[in-house]
Design a protein around this motif. Structure first.
Motif, PDB file in Angstrom:
ATOM      1  N   ASP A 102      -0.131  31.579  27.540  1.00  0.00           N
ATOM      2  CA  ASP A 102      -1.438  32.233  27.510  1.00  0.00           C
ATOM      3  C   ASP A 102      -2.076  32.149  28.894  1.00  0.00           C
ATOM      4  O   ASP A 102      -2.540  31.086  29.317  1.00  0.00           O
ATOM      5  CB  ASP A 102      -2.338  31.559  26.458  1.00  0.00           C
ATOM      6  CG  ASP A 102      -3.623  32.340  26.224  1.00  0.00           C
ATOM      7  OD1 ASP A 102      -3.951  33.218  27.049  1.00  0.00           O
ATOM      8  OD2 ASP A 102      -4.302  32.082  25.217  1.00  0.00           O
TER       9      ASP A 102
ATOM     10  N   ASN B  44      -8.922  21.485  27.457  1.00  0.00           N
ATOM     11  CA  ASN B  44      -9.573  22.795  27.484  1.00  0.00           C
ATOM     12  C   ASN B  44     -11.086  22.653  27.398  1.00  0.00           C
ATOM     13  O   ASN B  44     -11.600  21.725  26.793  1.00  0.00           O
ATOM     14  CB  ASN B  44      -8.983  23.713  26.401  1.00  0.00           C
ATOM     15  CG  ASN B  44      -9.598  23.485  25.051  1.00  0.00           C
ATOM     16  OD1 ASN B  44     -10.733  23.898  24.799  1.00  0.00           O
ATOM     17  ND2 ASN B  44      -8.863  22.809  24.177  1.00  0.00           N
TER      18      ASN B  44
ATOM     19  N   THR C 122       4.671  29.457  23.753  1.00  0.00           N
ATOM     20  CA  THR C 122       3.349  30.055  23.909  1.00  0.00           C
ATOM     21  C   THR C 122       2.991  30.119  25.385  1.00  0.00           C
ATOM     22  O   THR C 122       3.017  29.088  26.063  1.00  0.00           O
ATOM     23  CB  THR C 122       2.294  29.200  23.186  1.00  0.00           C
ATOM     24  OG1 THR C 122       2.568  29.210  21.788  1.00  0.00           O
ATOM     25  CG2 THR C 122       0.899  29.745  23.416  1.00  0.00           C
TER      26      THR C 122
ATOM     27  N   ASN D  91      -2.688  22.366  28.176  1.00  0.00           N
ATOM     28  CA  ASN D  91      -3.775  23.285  27.869  1.00  0.00           C
ATOM     29  C   ASN D  91      -4.964  22.965  28.766  1.00  0.00           C
ATOM     30  O   ASN D  91      -5.658  21.973  28.586  1.00  0.00           O
ATOM     31  CB  ASN D  91      -4.178  23.156  26.393  1.00  0.00           C
ATOM     32  CG  ASN D  91      -5.226  24.192  25.992  1.00  0.00           C
ATOM     33  OD1 ASN D  91      -5.784  24.885  26.851  1.00  0.00           O
ATOM     34  ND2 ASN D  91      -5.498  24.303  24.707  1.00  0.00           N
TER      35      ASN D  91
ATOM     36  N   ASN E 171      -1.157  26.905  28.355  1.00  0.00           N
ATOM     37  CA  ASN E 171      -2.380  27.675  28.124  1.00  0.00           C
ATOM     38  C   ASN E 171      -3.328  27.471  29.300  1.00  0.00           C
ATOM     39  O   ASN E 171      -3.936  26.412  29.458  1.00  0.00           O
ATOM     40  CB  ASN E 171      -3.043  27.215  26.817  1.00  0.00           C
ATOM     41  CG  ASN E 171      -4.186  28.120  26.407  1.00  0.00           C
ATOM     42  OD1 ASN E 171      -4.678  28.907  27.225  1.00  0.00           O
ATOM     43  ND2 ASN E 171      -4.610  28.015  25.161  1.00  0.00           N
TER      44      ASN E 171
ATOM     45  N   VAL F 143       4.237  33.803  21.564  1.00  0.00           N
ATOM     46  CA  VAL F 143       2.908  34.271  21.942  1.00  0.00           C
ATOM     47  C   VAL F 143       2.903  34.566  23.432  1.00  0.00           C
ATOM     48  O   VAL F 143       3.192  33.675  24.240  1.00  0.00           O
ATOM     49  CB  VAL F 143       1.844  33.204  21.627  1.00  0.00           C
ATOM     50  CG1 VAL F 143       0.496  33.626  22.180  1.00  0.00           C
ATOM     51  CG2 VAL F 143       1.760  32.953  20.136  1.00  0.00           C
TER      52      VAL F 143
ATOM     53  N   ALA G  71      -7.177  25.521  29.381  1.00  0.00           N
ATOM     54  CA  ALA G  71      -7.942  26.754  29.190  1.00  0.00           C
ATOM     55  C   ALA G  71      -9.443  26.522  29.349  1.00  0.00           C
ATOM     56  O   ALA G  71      -9.933  25.398  29.200  1.00  0.00           O
ATOM     57  CB  ALA G  71      -7.660  27.315  27.800  1.00  0.00           C
ATOM     58  N   SER G  72     -10.149  27.581  29.670  1.00  0.00           N
ATOM     59  CA  SER G  72     -11.612  27.558  29.765  1.00  0.00           C
ATOM     60  C   SER G  72     -12.132  26.484  30.708  1.00  0.00           C
ATOM     61  O   SER G  72     -12.984  25.677  30.356  1.00  0.00           O
ATOM     62  CB  SER G  72     -12.236  27.368  28.379  1.00  0.00           C
ATOM     63  OG  SER G  72     -11.856  28.421  27.553  1.00  0.00           O
TER      64      SER G  72
HETATM   65  C1  LIG Z   1      -5.671  28.709  24.643  1.00  0.00           C
HETATM   66  O1  LIG Z   1      -6.799  27.895  24.652  1.00  0.00           O
HETATM   67  C2  LIG Z   1      -7.986  28.552  24.284  1.00  0.00           C
HETATM   68  C3  LIG Z   1      -9.108  27.570  24.437  1.00  0.00           C
HETATM   69  O2  LIG Z   1      -8.834  26.420  23.753  1.00  0.00           O
HETATM   70  C4  LIG Z   1      -7.867  29.027  22.858  1.00  0.00           C
HETATM   71  O3  LIG Z   1      -9.017  29.738  22.479  1.00  0.00           O
HETATM   72  C5  LIG Z   1      -6.663  29.939  22.753  1.00  0.00           C
HETATM   73  O4  LIG Z   1      -6.477  30.324  21.414  1.00  0.00           O
HETATM   74  C6  LIG Z   1      -5.430  29.237  23.252  1.00  0.00           C
HETATM   75  N1  LIG Z   1      -4.334  30.172  23.253  1.00  0.00           N
HETATM   76  C7  LIG Z   1      -3.329  30.097  22.412  1.00  0.00           C
HETATM   77  C8  LIG Z   1      -2.296  31.132  22.524  1.00  0.00           C
HETATM   78  O5  LIG Z   1      -3.266  29.211  21.558  1.00  0.00           O
END
Ligand SMILES: *[C@@H]1O[C@H](CO)[C@@H](O)[C@H](O)[C@H]1NC(C)=O
Ligand SMILES: *[C@@H]1O[C@H](CO)[C@@H](O)[C@H](O)[C@H]1NC(C)=O
Ligand SMILES: *[C@@H]1O[C@H](CO)[C@@H](O)[C@H](O)[C@H]1NC(C)=O
Ligand SMILES: *[C@@H]1O[C@H](CO)[C@@H](O)[C@H](O)[C@H]1NC(C)=O
Ligand SMILES: *[C@@H]1O[C@H](CO)[C@@H](O)[C@H](O)[C@H]1NC(C)=O
Ligand SMILES: *[C@@H]1O[C@H](CO)[C@@H](O)[C@H](O)[C@H]1NC(C)=O
Ligand SMILES: *[C@@H]1O[C@H](CO)[C@@H](O)[C@H](O)[C@H]1NC(C)=O
Ligand SMILES: *[C@@H]1O[C@H](CO)[C@@H](O)[C@H](O)[C@H]1NC(C)=O
Ligand SMILES: *[C@@H]1O[C@H](CO)[C@@H](O)[C@H](O)[C@H]1NC(C)=O
Length: 881
Positions: free
Chosen positions: A147, A77, A145, A99, A123, A169, A101-102
């Motif tokens: 996301d 991430n 989870t 993950n 994620n 989640v 993310a971002s």
């Molecule tokens: C997904 O990753 C982002 C960035 O690391 C984080 O802020 C977010 O909490 C994560 N989502 C979950 C559901 O953990």
């Protein structure tokens, strides 16, 4: 040989297991390398994903199972990755966490990705994913989870989501989902703890009754979506709820009776900005941990029951913009935790009780436009945390208590349009007061001169009262954007610099006031004028003599000091970071008047020719405190490591006790300040923009990219040197580090005209901040836009550029008047954008200012041609001692 036979099977099994690892490892690492191959990785975070590093479990972002050495998790991430997510990783047999993310992945969620059937955590939040979510998402049946928030995913929420029965989640917030929320999906998701469908404006749906089945829900976030219809009664079954946010939808009807009863953990409830009606949902208060209740911008009616005092943990209550009526519960004023209280635009009656303030932590109170009566309670003034108090358009009466402005953080006060009487109290403590509005009352007495000592006061409206006396000249200290004293009983002449640039309407309705632009120009009797003038002339003569004497004295002193420490005395130590074509002796001998090119806050600057005909600039720091050579050397070395095309190179320095000579590269064109002060200054907009962008980049380099952050703390046009083709170079940065904070402050303070670059908080806060540099840079931008120096000390009536611009932009077409008329109108749009940026940089409140990165980006976006990439420092310094 028992021992060897005992060892054999062990050896075999070791061999076998390591063989197994080798087998799987080759394929695991191949799968990862396939993944890497389709990813763009500008920050090179995947550089260790390489066959050269055989242990893939050690690669960035990879976690393996301890027992099998198979990859269980890929967590990359926030690594600035883009490109394509290869489904090869779905063949990793134990992968359970992905993950990404971002990052900047810009693709649809493909069918292949739904083959990662063992995933427990997926994620992909905060990327640029688009397209619809395939029904096959339901195949990821192990997911706990999911996301996908903050992407551009559109289309229906797939029904198959209902088969993800382990989900705890589910976050689809900030996307473009459309269609409805299916009750069949909700029915099955009985394990959900967090459900976030917020910020999906196309999700035009009712909230299904089945939401009540999701009985473990703790966070239900559906704000800013398209919910309509009534709130289902089944919400009452969600006893685990902690945060409920249904704000900014189109919900109608009432809040189900009993919501909150038996909700032991309910901490935040937000129903704001809907079309809800009915009465205040008092039951939400029974949980004892409620921190926040927002009901604003609905159509609630009736009164707020007195029993609200049960919400003793409440920190934020917002009921503004409804149709609440009746007596405002007086207990609210003494709730011990309450910080935010907003009740404006209702029909409340009642008084602020005298006891307010005893244990209060109130920070922001807004009760404008109600029917409050009684006096302004003295207790309000004793609340040390009060930041904003706004109570306009009520029927408050009586005198203002003299402590009303006492909160040290008080910034905004609005008590306009009440029936207040008596004098305006003297402000004593509130050095943060930005806005004071007392218009439309019956206040009397004079304008307190001490208002002129509030450093950040920007809006002052005391129009429509019964104020008498003269306008105190102290108010000229302020950088007012609005000054309205119309319709009072003021008299006397208006201080000149207060009105320049203001329309007279701000002063109208004061028949005895005289001054330029008013019906009544001041008539001064000639004799008085004469004697005044004589006095003035004498003062000027006396001052010039004193100044002359002081100059001579300081000149003598300087000569004395220099001769004290001439090379012969052997007290100089020099460090050159670059080979210089001049010796220490030659340099010291050349510090003579003939070579002096200016004088800054810290001392003289000289331009000295070296043996190759090139010049170097030498800055003499007179006020250098008592820092040891070692300290000074360490600090200067840090400064000298700063290398950027928009930062002047520091070539070396010479040290003796009490004097430091800094050696810089010399710029023939001089500084931006010199250019601005030349009569008939004219510079193309293209070059002005170049100067702006370049100096912002230099500042950004010092703030962010440079190894140890340097705050400039003396940013001004005089410290922006112009190189070839107007390439700007920042100079004099970080001098506070060299000569010590105290000496630095006193030098800067002594400099004439420098103060208008200082942010208002200068001197009020202990630790300097980046935002201070941003403010000063904003002033430089204003100079570039207006084409005038920040300050013109020679003309008495002129304003500094910040005052001037703030006043003008408040008027119709004022913004256009601010722009330098010498620049062709084709640049007008760009100039207005820079003006807007400059105004934000020079915001009174530091937190309102943009960061220097934002400044650079905004300015760059106006530039037609891309600049070459920023040059970065190259580490070690050549050091010739
Ligand atoms: C997904 O990753 C982002 C960035 O690391 C984080 O802020 C977010 O909490 C994560 N989502 C979950 C559901 O953990
Ligand atoms: C992130 O990547 C973009 C291009 O994809 C690049 O312009 C930017 O500088 C990178 N940022 C960082 C912090 O590496
Ligand atoms: C791997 O090693 C080879 C040879 O030692 C080298 O040429 C190559 O650049 C290395 N690759 C990486 C990614 O370090
Ligand atoms: C993992 O990498 C770190 C540095 O990146 C290195 O110090 C360590 O020895 C490596 N461990 C293994 C088992 O390769
Ligand atoms: C809900 O779960 C059951 C099994 O627990 C399953 O048969 C049904 O298809 C699921 N419903 C949806 C809409 O997926
Ligand atoms: C509420 O409904 C109106 C039309 O009735 C619509 O224009 C508006 O966008 C809706 N608001 C939201 C937040 O969905
Ligand atoms: C305020 O109270 C007065 C007298 O009680 C009443 O006439 C007026 O309508 C009220 N105004 C509002 C806005 O409720
Ligand atoms: C003060 O209150 C009046 C009336 O509500 C409003 O018009 C005005 O904009 C407010 N002034 C400031 C500076 O907020
Ligand atoms: C100044 O105050 C008067 C009287 O309250 C008002 O009419 C006028 O609009 C105000 N001017 C500005 C610019 O606020």
């Amino acid at each position: 040989m028992p021992s060897s036979s005992a060892h054999l099977p062990l050896f075999l099994s070791l061999l076998l297991s390591s063989f197994g690892t080798i087998l799987s490892s080759s394929s695991e690492s191949d799968l990862l390398l396939t993944f890497k191959a389709s990813v763009e990785d500008p920050a090179l975070v995947l550089s260790d994903w390489s066959p050269n590093f055989t242990n893939y479990c050690n690669w960035t972002g990879i976690t393996c199972s301890k027992t099998t050495s198979l990859v269980t998790s890929i967590d990359l991430n926030n690594r600035n990755l883009s490109g394509y997510i290869s489904p090869s990783i779905c063949q990793l047999p134990e992968l359970s966490t992905l993950n990404l993310a971002s990052n900047n992945f810009n693709q649809a969620i493909t069918l292949q990705l739904t083959e990662c059937s063992r995933l427990v955590i997926l994620n992909l939040s905060n990327n640029l994913l688009w397209g619809t979510l395939p029904e096959q998402i339901g195949l990821l049946s192990s997911l706990v989870t999911l996301d996908l928030s903050r992407n551009h995913i559109e289309g229906q929420i797939p029904l198959s989501l209902g088969s993800l029965v382990r989900l705890k989640v589910l976050n689809f917030g900030s996307n473009f989902f459309s269609g409805i929320i299916h009750s069949n999906v909700l029915k099955n998701l009985s394990e959900l703890v967090l459900l976030d469908l917020s910020r999906n404006p196309s999700l035009i749906s009712q909230l299904p009754q089945e939401i009540g089945r999701v009985s473990k829900l703790r966070w239900l976030l559906m704000q800013r979506s398209g919910l309509y219809g009534t709130i289902p009664e089944s919400l009452l079954d969600l006893h685990e709820l902690e945060i409920l946010d249904l704000s900014q939808n189109n919900l109608t009807g009432i809040i189900p009776l009993g919501l909150g009863l038996g909700f032991l953990k309910l901490a935040s409830v937000d129903f704001s900005q809907n079309m809800l009606s009915g009465s205040f949902p008092i039951d939400v208060c029974y949980g004892k941990v409620l921190l926040e209740l927002s009901l604003h911008e609905n159509s609630f009616t009736g009164s707020i029951p007195k029993i609200i005092e049960k919400c003793s943990s409440l920190e934020r209550l917002q009921v503004q913009d409804n149709k609440f009526s009746g007596e405002f519960p007086s207990g609210l004023w003494s709730m011990p935790q309450l910080k935010l209280l907003r009740a404006e635009n209702n029909l409340f009656t009642g008084e602020i009780p005298d006891e307010v303030g005893v244990p209060s932590q109130l920070e922001q109170v807004q009760i404008d436009n109600n029917n409050f009566t009684g006096g302004i309670a003295r207790g309000l003034g004793s609340i040390r945390t009060m930041y904003k108090f706004s109570a306009s358009l009520n029927r408050f009466s009586g005198n203002l208590p003299d402590n009303i402005f006492d909160s040290p953080v008080l910034s905004i006060v609005n008590m306009s349009h009440n029936s207040l009487t008596g004098p305006i109290p003297e402000p004593r403590n509130c050095r943060k007061l930005v806005s004071l509005s007392l218009a439309g009352n019956s206040l009397s007495g004079g304008i307190p001169p001490s208002l002129g000592h509030l450093p950040v006061l920007t809006y002052l409206d005391i129009s429509n009262n019964k104020i008498t006396g003269e306008i105190p000249p102290e108010l000229q200290n302020l950088k007012l954007a609005l000054f309205n004293v119309s319709f009072n009983q003021l008299s006397g002449s208006v201080p000149a610099s207060l009105v320049s640039g203001l329309p007279a309407s701000f002063l109208q309705g004061n028949p005895d006031l005289c001054g330029p632009g008013l019906l009544n120009p001041c008539t001064v009797r000639p004799e008085r004028q004469n004697s005044k003038n004589n006095g003035l002339i004498w003062t000027v003569i006396v001052i010039s003599i004193i100044v002359g004497l002081m100059l001579i004295a300081s000149g003598l002193l300087a000569v004395y000091r220099l001769s004290q420490s001439r090379p012969g005395s052997g007290k100089w130590k020099s460090v050159f970071f670059y080979p210089l074509k001049i010796t220490e002796d030659e340099l010291l001998m050349a510090l003579v008047e003939r070579n002096s090119i200016g004088e800054g806050a810290f001392g003289k600057v000289y331009a000295i020719p070296a043996s190759d005909g090139e010049f170097i600039a030498v800055k003499r720091l007179l006020n250098s405190g008592n820092l040891s050579f070692r300290t000074v050397k360490a600090e200067i070395k840090t400064l000298a490591k700063a290398r950027h095309r928009n930062v002047t190179k520091l070539l070396g320095f010479c040290y003796s006790r009490g004097t430091i000579l800094l050696i810089f590269e010399y710029q023939q064109k001089g500084s931006l300040g010199d250019a601005l002060r030349k009569p008939g200054f004219s510079m193309d907009w293209r070059f002005r923009l170049k100067v702006a962008v370049g100096s912002a980049q230099g500042l950004l380099y010092l703030h962010n990219d440079y190894v140890s952050q340097i705050l400039h703390l003396d940013m001004k046009s005089n410290n922006i040197l112009l190189g070839d083709d107007f390439e700007p170079k920042i100079t004099d940065f970080g001098l506070a580090r060299v000569i010590g904070e105290a000496a630095y402050k006193s030098s800067v303070a002594s400099e004439l005209g420098g103060y208008c670059y200082f942010p208002p908080e200068y001197g009020c806060i202990k630790k300097p901040t980046e935002q201070m540099d941003v403010y000063s840079f904003g002033v430089v931008l204003l100079e570039l836009i207006t084409g005038r120096p920040a300050e013109q000390p020679e003309s008495r009536e002129s304003l500094d550029v910040v005052k001037l611009v703030r006043r003008k932009v408040n008027m119709t077409n004022g913004a256009l008047e601010v722009l330098d008329p010498k620049i062709s109108s084709s640049a007008q749009q760009d100039m207005l954008e820079v003006l807007d940026l400059a105004l934000r940089c020079t915001s009174v409140l530091p937190e309102k200012r943009p960061t220097i990165i934002e400044v650079v980006r905004s300015l760059q976006s106006l530039q037609p041609i891309a600049l070459p990439p920023i040059l970065t420092g190259d580490g070690e310094l050549p050091c010739v001692e």
